[in-house]
Design an enzyme around this catalytic site. Sequence first.
Site, short mmCIF file in Angstrom:
data_model
loop_
_atom_site.label_atom_id
_atom_site.label_comp_id
_atom_site.label_asym_id
_atom_site.label_seq_id
_atom_site.Cartn_x
_atom_site.Cartn_y
_atom_site.Cartn_z
N ALA A 69 9.20 97.10 -19.91
CA ALA A 69 7.98 97.24 -19.23
C ALA A 69 7.13 98.38 -19.74
O ALA A 69 8.28 99.41 -19.64
CB ALA A 69 7.72 96.84 -17.42
N GLY A 114 11.86 94.58 -18.36
CA GLY A 114 10.68 93.53 -18.40
C GLY A 114 11.59 92.79 -19.50
O GLY A 114 11.32 91.76 -20.17
N GLU A 117 14.18 90.50 -19.40
CA GLU A 117 13.27 89.03 -18.22
C GLU A 117 11.98 88.36 -18.98
O GLU A 117 12.75 87.02 -19.24
CB GLU A 117 12.58 89.82 -16.96
CG GLU A 117 13.64 91.08 -16.51
CD GLU A 117 12.63 91.30 -15.21
OE1 GLU A 117 12.28 92.52 -15.77
OE2 GLU A 117 12.82 91.18 -14.14
N GLU A 137 15.95 98.94 -14.07
CA GLU A 137 14.93 99.23 -12.82
C GLU A 137 15.13 100.20 -11.96
O GLU A 137 14.08 101.23 -10.98
CB GLU A 137 13.45 98.05 -12.13
CG GLU A 137 12.84 97.02 -12.62
CD GLU A 137 13.14 96.08 -14.08
OE1 GLU A 137 15.04 96.53 -14.21
OE2 GLU A 137 13.30 95.59 -14.71
N1 CO8 Z 1 7.97 101.64 -21.94
C1 CO8 Z 1 7.30 103.07 -22.56
N2 CO8 Z 1 8.12 103.84 -23.08
C2 CO8 Z 1 9.30 103.58 -23.70
C3 CO8 Z 1 10.14 102.40 -23.22
C4 CO8 Z 1 9.60 101.98 -21.85
N3 CO8 Z 1 9.68 101.35 -21.18
N4 CO8 Z 1 11.32 102.21 -23.53
C5 CO8 Z 1 11.18 102.81 -23.88
N5 CO8 Z 1 9.93 103.67 -24.42
C6 CO8 Z 1 9.51 104.60 -25.97
C7 CO8 Z 1 9.81 106.44 -25.39
O1 CO8 Z 1 9.01 106.75 -24.29
C8 CO8 Z 1 9.75 107.04 -26.68
O2 CO8 Z 1 8.38 107.40 -26.73
P1 CO8 Z 1 8.43 108.96 -27.38
O3 CO8 Z 1 8.84 108.75 -29.04
O4 CO8 Z 1 6.50 109.05 -27.46
O5 CO8 Z 1 8.83 110.24 -26.87
C9 CO8 Z 1 10.12 106.22 -27.28
O6 CO8 Z 1 9.93 104.77 -26.65
C10 CO8 Z 1 11.46 106.12 -28.24
O7 CO8 Z 1 11.87 105.95 -26.77
P2 CO8 Z 1 13.32 106.66 -26.66
O8 CO8 Z 1 13.07 108.50 -27.13
O9 CO8 Z 1 13.74 106.93 -25.13
O10 CO8 Z 1 14.43 106.07 -27.89
P3 CO8 Z 1 16.26 106.91 -27.15
O11 CO8 Z 1 17.41 105.90 -28.91
O12 CO8 Z 1 16.24 107.86 -26.74
O13 CO8 Z 1 17.36 105.65 -25.59
C11 CO8 Z 1 16.16 103.99 -24.23
C12 CO8 Z 1 15.93 104.36 -25.73
C13 CO8 Z 1 17.69 104.24 -23.57
C14 CO8 Z 1 16.63 102.49 -24.28
C15 CO8 Z 1 15.61 104.64 -23.61
O14 CO8 Z 1 13.73 104.58 -24.16
C16 CO8 Z 1 14.79 104.31 -21.90
O15 CO8 Z 1 16.00 104.62 -21.62
N6 CO8 Z 1 13.84 103.34 -21.88
C17 CO8 Z 1 13.53 103.00 -21.29
C18 CO8 Z 1 14.36 101.64 -20.41
C19 CO8 Z 1 13.35 100.82 -19.17
O16 CO8 Z 1 13.93 102.01 -18.54
N7 CO8 Z 1 13.14 100.02 -19.13
C20 CO8 Z 1 13.12 98.81 -17.92
C21 CO8 Z 1 11.17 99.67 -17.47
S1 CO8 Z 1 10.73 98.27 -15.79
C22 CO8 Z 1 10.74 97.15 -16.13
O17 CO8 Z 1 10.69 96.91 -17.43
C23 CO8 Z 1 10.51 96.51 -14.60
C24 CO8 Z 1 9.82 94.92 -15.68
C25 CO8 Z 1 9.25 94.09 -14.47
C26 CO8 Z 1 7.73 94.70 -15.10
C27 CO8 Z 1 6.57 93.78 -13.27
C28 CO8 Z 1 5.92 94.10 -13.66
C29 CO8 Z 1 4.71 95.15 -13.01
#
Ligand code: CO8
Length: 264
Positions: A69, A114, A117, A137
């Site tokens: 998400a 998400g 999921e 999460e």
């Molecule tokens: N949300 C928003 N932006 C994101 C997300 C995300 N989940 N993942 C990556 N991005 C963005 C980064 O902020 C970055 O943006 P910018 O270039 O503007 O800084 C761009 O994508 C590229 O990402 P990275 O630079 O971080 O890329 P890396 O190769 O260094 O890392 C990773 C890749 C490891 C995947 C890293 O991006 C990461 O850890 N992302 C987050 C993963 C995460 O925690 N996901 C879970 C989110 S919570 C969730 O999904 C809850 C679901 C339930 C929802 C129910 C309804 C409310």
Amino acid sequence: EKSYETITLECLGELATVVINRPDALNALNAQVIADLRQFVADVRSEEGAEVRSILITGAGEKAFAAGADIRELAEMTPAEAEAHSAAMQDFTRMLETLGLPVIACVNGYALGGGLELAMACDFIYATENARFGLPEVGLGLIPGFGGTVRLPQLVGPAMAKELIYTGRNIPAQEAHRIGLVNAVFASKDDMLDAAAATCREIAAKSAAAVANAKRTVDAAAGLPTAEGLLVERAAFGRAAGTEDSRIGTKAFVAKQKPEFVGR
Ligand code: CO8
């Protein structure tokens, strides 16, 4: 052809391939992606989507299916908004489950939070070698809210699901395959999409009514006690036996002919 803001439809006809298309955010699922996916399902259900027999969902680019998400949106939510957002996303997965068509998640790169999921709400998952799966999460102080606490234990068992959810660990495609989260692993995205399309053609040669009934029955019985699941199955079997396709399929077998199903 339909156009949406955050998803693209690569082909229509019998096979619809939906591409989540926010590569700058690793295809993170913001409210607009969910709204577009909902609209896509509504379009498939409408008259113009009548010829669609199966759906593939994949992510744009090589790096991600969907990295979760959108954390920027989650950071701003009140508890009531978070619960409502979770409900809306869960509701979308129910739309997929009740669509009556096979839906295959084709995971390239990250399927996190998400994103995983969403993939688990599809009928099954194909992956590329470079795919990574996880529910991170708890590392954000959150928990899965898009069906992950329910569907991951169904797929891999509660003990494995708890280890993955408590650690927030990412696992590679081969390990996801070994624990039963992923059906098959492919060397490249093209190989994966070709194999998924071939599977869809295999399914489309069968009775669409029977496939829809089977999907509904498996999903309805999931998580029910055995005795209740068997009741669901028996009623669905009765309905299957009442279809024109069941007459066509069984008669063709006896006559040693290829069945020409009509989908009802
Ligand atoms: N949300 C928003 N932006 C994101 C997300 C995300 N989940 N993942 C990556 N991005 C963005 C980064 O902020 C970055 O943006 P910018 O270039 O503007 O800084 C761009 O994508 C590229 O990402 P990275 O630079 O971080 O890329 P890396 O190769 O260094 O890392 C990773 C890749 C490891 C995947 C890293 O991006 C990461 O850890 N992302 C987050 C993963 C995460 O925690 N996901 C879970 C989110 S919570 C969730 O999904 C809850 C679901 C339930 C929802 C129910 C309804 C409310």
